[in-house]
Design a protein around this motif. Structure first.
Motif, PDB file in Angstrom:
ATOM      1  N   GLN A  97       0.836  -1.204   0.000  1.00  0.00           N
ATOM      2  CA  GLN A  97       0.000   0.000   0.000  1.00  0.00           C
ATOM      3  C   GLN A  97       0.868   1.250   0.000  1.00  0.00           C
ATOM      4  O   GLN A  97       1.910   1.295   0.653  1.00  0.00           O
ATOM      5  CB  GLN A  97      -0.917   0.005   1.222  1.00  0.00           C
ATOM      6  CG  GLN A  97      -2.013  -1.040   1.179  1.00  0.00           C
ATOM      7  CD  GLN A  97      -2.882  -0.985   2.409  1.00  0.00           C
ATOM      8  OE1 GLN A  97      -2.459  -1.364   3.493  1.00  0.00           O
ATOM      9  NE2 GLN A  97      -4.109  -0.495   2.245  1.00  0.00           N
ATOM     10  N   GLN A  98       0.414   2.239  -0.747  1.00  0.00           N
ATOM     11  CA  GLN A  98       1.130   3.505  -0.813  1.00  0.00           C
ATOM     12  C   GLN A  98       0.151   4.645  -0.621  1.00  0.00           C
ATOM     13  O   GLN A  98      -1.016   4.565  -1.023  1.00  0.00           O
ATOM     14  CB  GLN A  98       1.847   3.658  -2.159  1.00  0.00           C
ATOM     15  CG  GLN A  98       2.963   2.638  -2.385  1.00  0.00           C
ATOM     16  CD  GLN A  98       3.674   2.864  -3.710  1.00  0.00           C
ATOM     17  OE1 GLN A  98       3.164   3.528  -4.599  1.00  0.00           O
ATOM     18  NE2 GLN A  98       4.875   2.308  -3.833  1.00  0.00           N
ATOM     19  N   VAL A  99       0.633   5.701   0.006  1.00  0.00           N
ATOM     20  CA  VAL A  99      -0.182   6.893   0.205  1.00  0.00           C
ATOM     21  C   VAL A  99      -0.135   7.727  -1.063  1.00  0.00           C
ATOM     22  O   VAL A  99       0.938   8.005  -1.611  1.00  0.00           O
ATOM     23  CB  VAL A  99       0.333   7.719   1.403  1.00  0.00           C
ATOM     24  CG1 VAL A  99      -0.486   8.998   1.565  1.00  0.00           C
ATOM     25  CG2 VAL A  99       0.263   6.885   2.676  1.00  0.00           C
ATOM     26  N   HIS A 100      -1.291   8.119  -1.554  1.00  0.00           N
ATOM     27  CA  HIS A 100      -1.361   8.929  -2.766  1.00  0.00           C
ATOM     28  C   HIS A 100      -0.697  10.287  -2.525  1.00  0.00           C
ATOM     29  O   HIS A 100      -0.788  10.850  -1.428  1.00  0.00           O
ATOM     30  CB  HIS A 100      -2.827   9.137  -3.158  1.00  0.00           C
ATOM     31  CG  HIS A 100      -3.018   9.676  -4.538  1.00  0.00           C
ATOM     32  ND1 HIS A 100      -2.912  11.023  -4.827  1.00  0.00           N
ATOM     33  CD2 HIS A 100      -3.298   9.053  -5.711  1.00  0.00           C
ATOM     34  CE1 HIS A 100      -3.126  11.201  -6.110  1.00  0.00           C
ATOM     35  NE2 HIS A 100      -3.356  10.025  -6.671  1.00  0.00           N
ATOM     36  N   PRO A 101       0.007  10.834  -3.542  1.00  0.00           N
ATOM     37  CA  PRO A 101       0.648  12.140  -3.371  1.00  0.00           C
ATOM     38  C   PRO A 101      -0.308  13.226  -2.881  1.00  0.00           C
ATOM     39  O   PRO A 101       0.077  14.091  -2.081  1.00  0.00           O
ATOM     40  CB  PRO A 101       1.179  12.454  -4.775  1.00  0.00           C
ATOM     41  CG  PRO A 101       1.415  11.115  -5.392  1.00  0.00           C
ATOM     42  CD  PRO A 101       0.342  10.223  -4.858  1.00  0.00           C
ATOM     43  N   THR A 103      -2.792  12.826  -0.900  1.00  0.00           N
ATOM     44  CA  THR A 103      -3.012  12.610   0.534  1.00  0.00           C
ATOM     45  C   THR A 103      -1.814  13.098   1.335  1.00  0.00           C
ATOM     46  O   THR A 103      -1.970  13.671   2.429  1.00  0.00           O
ATOM     47  CB  THR A 103      -3.269  11.119   0.822  1.00  0.00           C
ATOM     48  OG1 THR A 103      -4.380  10.672   0.037  1.00  0.00           O
ATOM     49  CG2 THR A 103      -3.590  10.900   2.286  1.00  0.00           C
ATOM     50  N   ARG A 104      -0.623  12.904   0.809  1.00  0.00           N
ATOM     51  CA  ARG A 104       0.576  13.415   1.500  1.00  0.00           C
ATOM     52  C   ARG A 104       0.535  14.944   1.562  1.00  0.00           C
ATOM     53  O   ARG A 104       0.924  15.546   2.576  1.00  0.00           O
ATOM     54  CB  ARG A 104       1.841  12.937   0.798  1.00  0.00           C
ATOM     55  CG  ARG A 104       2.107  11.461   0.996  1.00  0.00           C
ATOM     56  CD  ARG A 104       3.558  11.107   0.767  1.00  0.00           C
ATOM     57  NE  ARG A 104       3.819   9.716   1.069  1.00  0.00           N
ATOM     58  CZ  ARG A 104       4.089   9.240   2.278  1.00  0.00           C
ATOM     59  NH1 ARG A 104       4.143  10.078   3.306  1.00  0.00           N
ATOM     60  NH2 ARG A 104       4.325   7.958   2.468  1.00  0.00           N
ATOM     61  N   THR A 105       0.085  15.555   0.491  1.00  0.00           N
ATOM     62  CA  THR A 105      -0.057  17.020   0.511  1.00  0.00           C
ATOM     63  C   THR A 105      -1.067  17.439   1.566  1.00  0.00           C
ATOM     64  O   THR A 105      -0.870  18.425   2.291  1.00  0.00           O
ATOM     65  CB  THR A 105      -0.490  17.525  -0.875  1.00  0.00           C
ATOM     66  OG1 THR A 105       0.500  17.164  -1.848  1.00  0.00           O
ATOM     67  CG2 THR A 105      -0.665  19.034  -0.864  1.00  0.00           C
ATOM     68  N   LEU A 106      -2.157  16.679   1.683  1.00  0.00           N
ATOM     69  CA  LEU A 106      -3.169  16.982   2.686  1.00  0.00           C
ATOM     70  C   LEU A 106      -2.602  16.842   4.093  1.00  0.00           C
ATOM     71  O   LEU A 106      -2.915  17.647   4.985  1.00  0.00           O
ATOM     72  CB  LEU A 106      -4.371  16.054   2.502  1.00  0.00           C
ATOM     73  CG  LEU A 106      -5.514  16.193   3.517  1.00  0.00           C
ATOM     74  CD1 LEU A 106      -6.062  17.615   3.524  1.00  0.00           C
ATOM     75  CD2 LEU A 106      -6.608  15.187   3.215  1.00  0.00           C
ATOM     76  N   LEU A 107      -1.765  15.832   4.315  1.00  0.00           N
ATOM     77  CA  LEU A 107      -1.141  15.666   5.624  1.00  0.00           C
ATOM     78  C   LEU A 107      -0.339  16.898   6.013  1.00  0.00           C
ATOM     79  O   LEU A 107      -0.405  17.370   7.162  1.00  0.00           O
ATOM     80  CB  LEU A 107      -0.227  14.436   5.624  1.00  0.00           C
ATOM     81  CG  LEU A 107      -0.898  13.057   5.587  1.00  0.00           C
ATOM     82  CD1 LEU A 107       0.156  11.956   5.462  1.00  0.00           C
ATOM     83  CD2 LEU A 107      -1.750  12.822   6.825  1.00  0.00           C
ATOM     84  N   GLU A 108       0.417  17.436   5.069  1.00  0.00           N
ATOM     85  CA  GLU A 108       1.213  18.625   5.367  1.00  0.00           C
ATOM     86  C   GLU A 108       0.330  19.854   5.568  1.00  0.00           C
ATOM     87  O   GLU A 108       0.625  20.708   6.401  1.00  0.00           O
ATOM     88  CB  GLU A 108       2.229  18.857   4.249  1.00  0.00           C
ATOM     89  CG  GLU A 108       3.298  17.789   4.174  1.00  0.00           C
ATOM     90  CD  GLU A 108       3.956  17.546   5.529  1.00  0.00           C
ATOM     91  OE1 GLU A 108       4.347  18.544   6.189  1.00  0.00           O
ATOM     92  OE2 GLU A 108       4.059  16.381   5.946  1.00  0.00           O
ATOM     93  N   THR A 109      -0.753  19.947   4.794  1.00  0.00           N
ATOM     94  CA  THR A 109      -1.687  21.057   4.976  1.00  0.00           C
ATOM     95  C   THR A 109      -2.305  21.010   6.371  1.00  0.00           C
ATOM     96  O   THR A 109      -2.442  22.041   7.049  1.00  0.00           O
ATOM     97  CB  THR A 109      -2.796  20.996   3.912  1.00  0.00           C
ATOM     98  OG1 THR A 109      -2.200  21.072   2.614  1.00  0.00           O
ATOM     99  CG2 THR A 109      -3.781  22.147   4.088  1.00  0.00           C
ATOM    100  N   LEU A 110      -2.658  19.816   6.824  1.00  0.00           N
ATOM    101  CA  LEU A 110      -3.211  19.660   8.172  1.00  0.00           C
ATOM    102  C   LEU A 110      -2.163  19.983   9.225  1.00  0.00           C
ATOM    103  O   LEU A 110      -2.493  20.511  10.297  1.00  0.00           O
ATOM    104  CB  LEU A 110      -3.727  18.234   8.354  1.00  0.00           C
ATOM    105  CG  LEU A 110      -4.985  17.877   7.558  1.00  0.00           C
ATOM    106  CD1 LEU A 110      -5.217  16.369   7.563  1.00  0.00           C
ATOM    107  CD2 LEU A 110      -6.199  18.611   8.124  1.00  0.00           C
ATOM    108  N   ALA A 117      -2.218  14.246  11.908  1.00  0.00           N
ATOM    109  CA  ALA A 117      -2.927  13.365  10.976  1.00  0.00           C
ATOM    110  C   ALA A 117      -1.972  12.271  10.509  1.00  0.00           C
ATOM    111  O   ALA A 117      -0.766  12.495  10.373  1.00  0.00           O
ATOM    112  CB  ALA A 117      -3.455  14.145   9.781  1.00  0.00           C
ATOM    113  N   PHE A 118      -2.540  11.093  10.265  1.00  0.00           N
ATOM    114  CA  PHE A 118      -1.734   9.978   9.771  1.00  0.00           C
ATOM    115  C   PHE A 118      -2.642   9.017   9.017  1.00  0.00           C
ATOM    116  O   PHE A 118      -3.875   9.089   9.115  1.00  0.00           O
ATOM    117  CB  PHE A 118      -1.002   9.260  10.911  1.00  0.00           C
ATOM    118  CG  PHE A 118      -1.889   8.797  12.030  1.00  0.00           C
ATOM    119  CD1 PHE A 118      -2.357   7.500  12.090  1.00  0.00           C
ATOM    120  CD2 PHE A 118      -2.243   9.670  13.053  1.00  0.00           C
ATOM    121  CE1 PHE A 118      -3.163   7.070  13.128  1.00  0.00           C
ATOM    122  CE2 PHE A 118      -3.054   9.255  14.109  1.00  0.00           C
ATOM    123  CZ  PHE A 118      -3.520   7.951  14.136  1.00  0.00           C
ATOM    124  N   VAL A 119      -2.028   8.133   8.246  1.00  0.00           N
ATOM    125  CA  VAL A 119      -2.768   7.179   7.413  1.00  0.00           C
ATOM    126  C   VAL A 119      -2.430   5.766   7.866  1.00  0.00           C
ATOM    127  O   VAL A 119      -1.260   5.391   7.953  1.00  0.00           O
ATOM    128  CB  VAL A 119      -2.417   7.349   5.922  1.00  0.00           C
ATOM    129  CG1 VAL A 119      -3.164   6.306   5.084  1.00  0.00           C
ATOM    130  CG2 VAL A 119      -2.748   8.756   5.444  1.00  0.00           C
TER     131      VAL A 119
END
Length: 287
Positions: A97-101, A103-110, A117-119
């Protein structure tokens, strides 16, 4: 399914089920014949289900058994999943499994919004996190890939027992979430290895695993006793990012103006300071 039915039956008292208790019980919960009567099925048929000698049950029977067992919505969904497994196919190794780019951008925005936040993925693997989540809980991305797992952290890391103010409840919920994964992916070898490791290394995990409780991530609260900022209470929301139903985005928040919000803001400030310091050191090395 047999193990789940036995465990669920053992949790129901005669009083809760409306059954007259004669006081002569050798086991906890209801007897098989009592459960069969409540579900409107024969004792022989229900016994075969509990003993694993019958691999199928109609939707009507499952509904009747679920009602007799007083299962909640999550437990009902789990029962239907394990009672009707998908047809056997040629085994293939599951894709990592990989985190979509995005979603990674959203993590940094949060992170910039002071929201940890984490996945989480299958088997409660931590697939990604922002800096604030790393400061609040643990820096999973700094660990070897085989150790980036929420269940391993809860049961095997001594820091977890100090961090979670309600460790016993967190531990029970963690095991119940793994049970949900086991129902959806009964042939996952990675989950089998994880359960085996945790059962050997932590007797408390084995005891909770044997209860066959299930839990679905949604919303709730958690209390932390953080070594840097003290006690804080967070609310969380679980979302499914992208098109992978086996990924869960966990977003943390606090009540505005509360001491918990202040504590989280202190962590956020620390996070930004660490990031700025790291960037400065990188620039010096580049020069």
């Amino acid at each position: 399914m047999a193990d789940f039915l036995r465990a669920a039956r053992g949790r129901i008292t005669p009083e809760a089920a409306g059954v007259i208790d004669d006081g002569r019980r050798r086991v906890e919960g209801l007897r098989r014949e009592e459960l069969a009567m409540l579900a409107g099925v024969s004792v022989d048929y229900y016994t075969r289900l509990e003993q694993g000698r019958s691999k199928s049950a109609s939707a009507q029977v499952l509904e009747a058994i679920a009602e007799a067992l007083q299962l909640d919505d999550t437990e009902c969904a789990h029962l239907y999943t394990i009672a009707k497994p998908t047809p056997a196919r040629r085994r293939r190794a599951p894709k990592p499994q990989q985190v979509h780019p995005a979603t990674r951008t959203l993590l940094e925005t949060l992170n910039e919004a002071s929201r940890p936040a984490f996945v989480l993925g299958r088997r409660l693997e931590v697939l990604g996190q922002n800096r604030l989540a790393a400061l609040l809980i643990a820096d999973f991305e700094a660990l070897p890939a085989t150790e980036r797992n929420q269940a391993r952290f809860v049961f095997l890391d001594p820091h977890a027992r100090e961090l979670y103010a309600d460790w016993e409840q967190v531990a029970a919920d963690t095991v119940a979430m793994l049970r949900m994964d086991a129902g959806r992916h009964p042939e996952d070898p990675g989950l089998g290895r994880l359960v085996g490791d945790l059962s050997i290394q932590c007797p408390e995990f084995g005891r909770l695993w044997a209860r066959h409780r299930v839990h679905q991530r949604s919303t709730g609260t958690k209390r932390y006793h953080h070594p840097l900022v003290g006690d804080l209470t967070i609310t969380y929301q679980a979302l499914t990012p992208g098109d992978d139903p086996d990924q869960t985005l966990m977003i943390y928040d606090t009540e505005p103006g509360s001491s918990s919000a202040h504590a989280l803001q202190l962590l956020a400030t620390n996070s930004r300071n660490e990031y700025a310091s790291g960037s400065e050191q990188q620039l010096k090395r580049s020069a």
